[in-house]
Design a protein around this motif. Sequence first.
Motif, PDB file in Angstrom:
ATOM      1  N   MET A   1     -10.941  16.719  33.618  1.00 55.67           N
ATOM      2  CA  MET A   1     -11.996  16.172  32.765  1.00 55.67           C
ATOM      3  C   MET A   1     -13.040  15.415  33.610  1.00 55.67           C
ATOM      4  O   MET A   1     -14.244  15.653  33.477  1.00 55.67           O
ATOM      5  CB  MET A   1     -11.360  15.250  31.703  1.00 55.67           C
ATOM      6  N   PHE A   2     -12.560  14.526  34.510  1.00 48.89           N
ATOM      7  CA  PHE A   2     -13.504  13.787  35.360  1.00 48.89           C
ATOM      8  C   PHE A   2     -14.281  14.739  36.267  1.00 48.89           C
ATOM      9  O   PHE A   2     -15.495  14.644  36.401  1.00 48.89           O
ATOM     10  CB  PHE A   2     -12.760  12.754  36.222  1.00 48.89           C
ATOM     11  N   LYS A   3     -13.547  15.655  36.874  1.00 51.08           N
ATOM     12  CA  LYS A   3     -14.171  16.586  37.831  1.00 51.08           C
ATOM     13  C   LYS A   3     -15.272  17.423  37.179  1.00 51.08           C
ATOM     14  O   LYS A   3     -16.314  17.655  37.775  1.00 51.08           O
ATOM     15  CB  LYS A   3     -13.080  17.501  38.396  1.00 51.08           C
TER      16      LYS A   3
ATOM     17  N   ALA B   1      -6.679   7.443  28.347  1.00 47.71           N
ATOM     18  CA  ALA B   1      -7.264   8.367  29.320  1.00 47.71           C
ATOM     19  C   ALA B   1      -7.938   7.609  30.462  1.00 47.71           C
ATOM     20  O   ALA B   1      -7.936   8.054  31.610  1.00 47.71           O
ATOM     21  CB  ALA B   1      -8.269   9.284  28.637  1.00 47.71           C
ATOM     22  N   GLY B   2      -8.517   6.450  30.135  1.00 48.97           N
ATOM     23  CA  GLY B   2      -9.219   5.682  31.159  1.00 48.97           C
ATOM     24  C   GLY B   2      -8.286   4.879  32.041  1.00 48.97           C
ATOM     25  O   GLY B   2      -8.704   4.352  33.072  1.00 48.97           O
ATOM     26  N   GLY B   3      -7.029   4.788  31.648  1.00 54.64           N
ATOM     27  CA  GLY B   3      -6.115   3.892  32.351  1.00 54.64           C
ATOM     28  C   GLY B   3      -5.220   4.561  33.378  1.00 54.64           C
ATOM     29  O   GLY B   3      -4.275   3.941  33.869  1.00 54.64           O
TER      30      GLY B   3
ATOM     31  N   PRO C   1     -21.522  14.825  28.416  1.00 50.60           N
ATOM     32  CA  PRO C   1     -20.419  15.762  28.173  1.00 50.60           C
ATOM     33  C   PRO C   1     -19.316  15.173  27.288  1.00 50.60           C
ATOM     34  O   PRO C   1     -18.670  15.911  26.536  1.00 50.60           O
ATOM     35  CB  PRO C   1     -19.883  16.071  29.581  1.00 50.60           C
ATOM     36  N   TRP C   2     -19.110  13.858  27.365  1.00 50.62           N
ATOM     37  CA  TRP C   2     -18.050  13.233  26.562  1.00 50.62           C
ATOM     38  C   TRP C   2     -18.440  13.174  25.086  1.00 50.62           C
ATOM     39  O   TRP C   2     -17.623  13.431  24.206  1.00 50.62           O
ATOM     40  CB  TRP C   2     -17.721  11.830  27.079  1.00 50.62           C
ATOM     41  N   THR C   3     -19.699  12.826  24.827  1.00 53.38           N
ATOM     42  CA  THR C   3     -20.123  12.789  23.424  1.00 53.38           C
ATOM     43  C   THR C   3     -20.239  14.214  22.872  1.00 53.38           C
ATOM     44  O   THR C   3     -19.883  14.473  21.729  1.00 53.38           O
ATOM     45  CB  THR C   3     -21.468  12.047  23.273  1.00 53.38           C
TER      46      THR C   3
ATOM     47  N   GLU D   1     -16.320  12.150  41.832  1.00 54.14           N
ATOM     48  CA  GLU D   1     -15.947  13.102  40.771  1.00 54.14           C
ATOM     49  C   GLU D   1     -16.013  12.332  39.452  1.00 54.14           C
ATOM     50  O   GLU D   1     -15.016  12.117  38.782  1.00 54.14           O
ATOM     51  CB  GLU D   1     -14.549  13.674  41.023  1.00 54.14           C
ATOM     52  N   LEU D   2     -17.164  11.866  39.146  1.00 52.09           N
ATOM     53  CA  LEU D   2     -17.499  10.921  38.109  1.00 52.09           C
ATOM     54  C   LEU D   2     -17.000   9.529  38.456  1.00 52.09           C
ATOM     55  O   LEU D   2     -17.747   8.560  38.418  1.00 52.09           O
ATOM     56  CB  LEU D   2     -17.021  11.311  36.718  1.00 52.09           C
ATOM     57  N   ILE D   3     -15.683   9.420  38.782  1.00 52.25           N
ATOM     58  CA  ILE D   3     -15.248   8.180  39.421  1.00 52.25           C
ATOM     59  C   ILE D   3     -15.139   8.480  40.922  1.00 52.25           C
ATOM     60  O   ILE D   3     -15.134   9.636  41.319  1.00 52.25           O
ATOM     61  CB  ILE D   3     -13.906   7.660  38.839  1.00 52.25           C
TER      62      ILE D   3
ATOM     63  N   TYR E   1     -33.027  15.470  34.052  1.00 54.13           N
ATOM     64  CA  TYR E   1     -33.600  14.829  32.875  1.00 54.13           C
ATOM     65  C   TYR E   1     -33.332  13.336  32.801  1.00 54.13           C
ATOM     66  O   TYR E   1     -33.662  12.679  31.835  1.00 54.13           O
ATOM     67  CB  TYR E   1     -33.107  15.523  31.596  1.00 54.13           C
ATOM     68  N   TYR E   2     -32.713  12.792  33.872  1.00 54.34           N
ATOM     69  CA  TYR E   2     -32.475  11.372  33.682  1.00 54.34           C
ATOM     70  C   TYR E   2     -33.127  10.479  34.724  1.00 54.34           C
ATOM     71  O   TYR E   2     -33.109  10.737  35.907  1.00 54.34           O
ATOM     72  CB  TYR E   2     -31.002  11.113  33.321  1.00 54.34           C
ATOM     73  N   GLU E   3     -33.772   9.439  34.188  1.00 54.91           N
ATOM     74  CA  GLU E   3     -34.655   8.611  34.979  1.00 54.91           C
ATOM     75  C   GLU E   3     -34.148   7.182  35.005  1.00 54.91           C
ATOM     76  O   GLU E   3     -33.703   6.666  33.989  1.00 54.91           O
ATOM     77  CB  GLU E   3     -36.042   8.647  34.326  1.00 54.91           C
TER      78      GLU E   3
ATOM     79  N   VAL F   1     -31.729   0.705  33.823  1.00 46.64           N
ATOM     80  CA  VAL F   1     -31.644   0.059  35.133  1.00 46.64           C
ATOM     81  C   VAL F   1     -30.203   0.154  35.635  1.00 46.64           C
ATOM     82  O   VAL F   1     -29.261  -0.158  34.911  1.00 46.64           O
ATOM     83  CB  VAL F   1     -32.085  -1.424  35.066  1.00 46.64           C
ATOM     84  N   GLN F   2     -30.046   0.601  36.867  1.00 45.47           N
ATOM     85  CA  GLN F   2     -28.709   0.781  37.439  1.00 45.47           C
ATOM     86  C   GLN F   2     -28.499  -0.178  38.591  1.00 45.47           C
ATOM     87  O   GLN F   2     -29.324  -0.251  39.496  1.00 45.47           O
ATOM     88  CB  GLN F   2     -28.564   2.177  38.035  1.00 45.47           C
ATOM     89  N   LEU F   3     -27.357  -0.842  38.598  1.00 43.82           N
ATOM     90  CA  LEU F   3     -26.963  -1.616  39.768  1.00 43.82           C
ATOM     91  C   LEU F   3     -26.085  -0.708  40.632  1.00 43.82           C
ATOM     92  O   LEU F   3     -25.050  -0.224  40.165  1.00 43.82           O
ATOM     93  CB  LEU F   3     -26.189  -2.865  39.347  1.00 43.82           C
TER      94      LEU F   3
HETATM   95  C1  HCD Z   1     -20.610   7.649  36.689  1.00 38.58           C
HETATM   96  O1  HCD Z   1     -24.265   8.157  37.130  1.00 38.58           O
HETATM   97  C2  HCD Z   1     -21.929   7.896  37.402  1.00 38.58           C
HETATM   98  O2  HCD Z   1     -14.202   3.179  33.213  1.00 38.58           O
HETATM   99  C3  HCD Z   1     -23.075   7.950  36.421  1.00 38.58           C
HETATM  100  C4  HCD Z   1     -23.139   6.668  35.606  1.00 38.58           C
HETATM  101  C5  HCD Z   1     -21.806   6.337  34.973  1.00 38.58           C
HETATM  102  C6  HCD Z   1     -21.756   6.031  33.669  1.00 38.58           C
HETATM  103  C7  HCD Z   1     -20.549   5.563  32.958  1.00 38.58           C
HETATM  104  C8  HCD Z   1     -19.374   5.259  33.868  1.00 38.58           C
HETATM  105  C9  HCD Z   1     -19.298   6.329  34.977  1.00 38.58           C
HETATM  106  C10 HCD Z   1     -20.589   6.358  35.843  1.00 38.58           C
HETATM  107  C11 HCD Z   1     -18.012   6.160  35.814  1.00 38.58           C
HETATM  108  C12 HCD Z   1     -16.745   6.100  34.969  1.00 38.58           C
HETATM  109  C13 HCD Z   1     -16.793   5.007  33.909  1.00 38.58           C
HETATM  110  C14 HCD Z   1     -18.064   5.286  33.072  1.00 38.58           C
HETATM  111  C15 HCD Z   1     -17.915   4.344  31.906  1.00 38.58           C
HETATM  112  C16 HCD Z   1     -16.410   4.285  31.647  1.00 38.58           C
HETATM  113  C17 HCD Z   1     -15.743   5.065  32.786  1.00 38.58           C
HETATM  114  C18 HCD Z   1     -16.849   3.649  34.600  1.00 38.58           C
HETATM  115  C19 HCD Z   1     -20.636   5.152  36.781  1.00 38.58           C
HETATM  116  C20 HCD Z   1     -14.264   4.583  33.021  1.00 38.58           C
HETATM  117  C21 HCD Z   1     -13.639   5.257  34.219  1.00 38.58           C
HETATM  118  C22 HCD Z   1     -13.384   4.814  31.757  1.00 38.58           C
HETATM  119  C23 HCD Z   1     -13.240   6.259  31.378  1.00 38.58           C
HETATM  120  C24 HCD Z   1     -12.569   6.431  30.038  1.00 38.58           C
HETATM  121  C25 HCD Z   1     -12.617   7.850  29.519  1.00 38.58           C
HETATM  122  C26 HCD Z   1     -11.679   8.726  30.287  1.00 38.58           C
HETATM  123  C27 HCD Z   1     -12.301   7.913  28.058  1.00 38.58           C
END
Ligand code: HCD
Length: 517
Positions: free
Chosen positions: A241-243, A326-328, A126-128, A497-499, A96-98, A416-418
């Motif tokens: 959570m990331f996985k 969590a992000g750190g 999933p986070w929201t 794994e998301l990251i 569903y994502y373009e 738009v994605q870089l």
């Molecule tokens: C993952 O296609 C791949 O700093 C998707 C696009 C995308 C969207 C948001 C990004 C995510 C990717 C990677 C992880 C990121 C996130 C935004 C913030 C998050 C870059 C590129 C992160 C690691 C902080 C996470 C904090 C959270 C645990 C509360």
Amino acid sequence: MARWSVRCSPAMLSAPWTDGLTALGVRSSTSMPEVRLLATESSSTVRPFNEIPGLWKNSLANLYNFWKLDGFRNLHRIMVQNFNTFGPIYREKVGYYESVNIINPEDAAILFKAEGRYPKRLKVEPWTSYRDYRNRKYGVLLKNGDDWKTNRVILNKEVISPKVVANFVPLLEDVGLDFVARVHKKIERSGQNKWTTDLSHELFKYALESVSSVLYGERLGLMHDYIDPDAQHFIDCITVMFKTTSPMLYIPPSLLRRLGAKLWRDHVAAWDGIFNQADRCIHNIYRQLRLETGTPKKYPGVLASLLMLDKLSIEDIKASITELMAGGVDTTSITLLWTLYELAKHPSLQEELRAEVAAARAESNGDMLEMLKRIPLVKGALKETLRFHPVAVSLQRYITEDIIIQNYHIPSGTLVQLGLYAMGRDPKVFARPEQYQPSRWLRTENHYFKSLGFGFGPRQCLGRRIAETEMQIFLIHMLENFKVEKQRHVEVRSTFELILLPEKPIILTLKPLQSSR
Ligand code: HCD
């Protein structure tokens, strides 16, 4: 050629990191008419949105292909492949994502110039969904619009401004010293004058201890042999959570929730663990603060500062502090692990960095804040790590005005994605991208929109300064104390794994410096 570029002033070139943003932001309003003019001039050659190459017509077939290629773990390599097939711009629709995908720094400049007043990235559904499900507030990471802006402006002052970063330094230095002491102890205990290990677990603890000490102004005590099981649980929950997030980027969480899928339940349990631990830390500080009277003598940490400032609701503060905590952890620890891995591969570079640190120490009489101003190569090493092993595979924005990239018209509202991972490995962007060369960030060569590991602009990583300072201090202490080595050549790739994470454990050997010769 109809392709136009955002022109940059010398001032922007000399300050390519955050400062380029202000320069660009200020310019954007004034330079718009000029851009429009250029675009119209060449309108006969501008191609329509529908002609952008790529597989965007059959989204379900694409989802199936993606699945077959194990796309959930290979997203970064699939993006590289797509750029090789389609060129520097392609359209894609998976499930569903373009989106429209781009790779060039000059195009990134055009993208960020069109991000508008309230920059919006891809929603991590999933986070929201979790927060909606548990009735928890969104922090600044997940907020949008006016609410985002108000929170972000207040948080910036307490988290990212240079004035407060100076307060973080002594806190982070303490953690760095404790880490080094712990490694010395491990080496001693081994009886072999060296310690060979998968450092990731130690680095997770270092990262959590660091970010917590800055947020709470207090130590968790993770540099001891016995650690609080709750803290370990928190670390494990972040990994889960990331996985569990990445597959849900393509399968709507609401659907999985209705089906009672394990994936969703694991995700919820992971966030529950994260929020419980963060709530405990936050309540602890909140209680202490109510008992105390008068102004604190020493810097009390980000949370206490925000509470005393009294400009955000307690719920808003809690939400953003939890996100920062969590992000750190995985982000900085993995970046440090990759950096040590690269240093182990390049002994002479390691010596060069060590010499820089020694000179910086001598010149600044050991004052850490002063030292941090004298280690350009160490900082270059971190940028180089994030180029080759970025945490985020891409940066995304919903553009708020029509733009032209690679001579294609892209309408306002498009995602738009870089491709950050792809850009970092593109030989047209970085000469000899496969080589780890921190010095490429020193030379007066053009860094325009190339150092984007923390994103860009007002929506860039809020934890950036904490992360940078924490990582710089870590490297200083490690270089001053140990030599890093690795086993014979084993190539370690990234997995999504998301990251982006190392696909297998990285085994390193640490030897004390004095006896390493
Ligand atoms: C993952 O296609 C791949 O700093 C998707 C696009 C995308 C969207 C948001 C990004 C995510 C990717 C990677 C992880 C990121 C996130 C935004 C913030 C998050 C870059 C590129 C992160 C690691 C902080 C996470 C904090 C959270 C645990 C509360």
